[in-house]
Design an enzyme around this catalytic site. Structure first.
Site, mmCIF file in Angstrom:
data_model
loop_
_atom_site.group_PDB
_atom_site.id
_atom_site.type_symbol
_atom_site.label_atom_id
_atom_site.label_comp_id
_atom_site.label_asym_id
_atom_site.label_seq_id
_atom_site.Cartn_x
_atom_site.Cartn_y
_atom_site.Cartn_z
ATOM 1 C CD1 TRP A 274 6.556 1.530 4.212
ATOM 2 C CD2 TRP A 274 7.543 -0.476 4.210
ATOM 3 N NE1 TRP A 274 6.548 1.065 5.496
ATOM 4 C CE2 TRP A 274 7.139 -0.167 5.527
ATOM 5 C CE3 TRP A 274 8.180 -1.702 3.961
ATOM 6 C CZ2 TRP A 274 7.350 -1.035 6.600
ATOM 7 C CZ3 TRP A 274 8.387 -2.560 5.029
ATOM 8 C CH2 TRP A 274 7.980 -2.230 6.327
ATOM 9 C CG HIS B 15 4.992 -5.183 -4.461
ATOM 10 N ND1 HIS B 15 6.313 -5.009 -4.807
ATOM 11 C CD2 HIS B 15 4.474 -6.049 -5.364
ATOM 12 C CE1 HIS B 15 6.566 -5.739 -5.885
ATOM 13 N NE2 HIS B 15 5.471 -6.378 -6.246
ATOM 14 C CG ASP B 16 8.634 -3.616 0.118
ATOM 15 O OD1 ASP B 16 8.679 -3.705 -1.123
ATOM 16 O OD2 ASP B 16 9.187 -2.706 0.748
#
Length: 143
Positions: A10, A36-37
């Site tokens: 990720w 965060h993604d």
């Protein structure tokens, strides 16, 4: 393909995971990147959103998300987490945004001139706060 930090699925441009539960060998760092993604509020590269066009080559996130990301990485006190944090915040210096009441364009003519604007939450860029490395050095002292 896009650059993904070794040991993670990720951390980097996009992700290499086949589903949300999949994580790389650097599991803790990868969890920070995955969270965060999945930030709720973001503006992708070249997208117009919240009265602003993102001219950065990457997605920018709301400052709440970037601050959580920084804290998540720093808590790990780990070399990989530090590398990701220093790359994102200190090298790429990706800004975040806050939303403030302001005037934003809602309609354009053929020449991309604004023909109608209204008062709405507008994105204001905030410079990335520097990331402080947290991992212990070989001598046992912090950097």
């Amino acid at each position: 393909g896009a650059f993904i930090m070794p040991g993670t699925l990720w951390c980097g441009a996009g992700n290499a995971a086949s589903d949300y539960s999949q994580l790389g060998t650097e599991k803790d760092t990868d969890m920070c990147c995955r969270d965060h993604d999945h930030c709720e509020n973001w503006i992708s590269a070249l997208e117009y959103k919240h009265g602003m066009r993102n001219y950065y080559p990457s997605t920018i996130s709301h400052c709440d998300c970037d601050n959580q990301f920084r804290s998540c990485l720093m808590k790990l006190k780990d070399g990989t987490a530090d590398y990701v944090g220093q790359t994102y915040f200190n090298v790429l210096k990706i800004p975040c945004f806050e939303l403030e009441e302001g005037e934003g364009c809602v309609d354009w003519n053929f020449w991309l001139e604004c023909t109608e604007s209204k008062i709405m939450p507008v994105a204001k860029l905030v410079s990335a706060a520097p990331y402080q490395a947290q991992a212990e050095t070989q001598s046992g002292e912090g950097r």
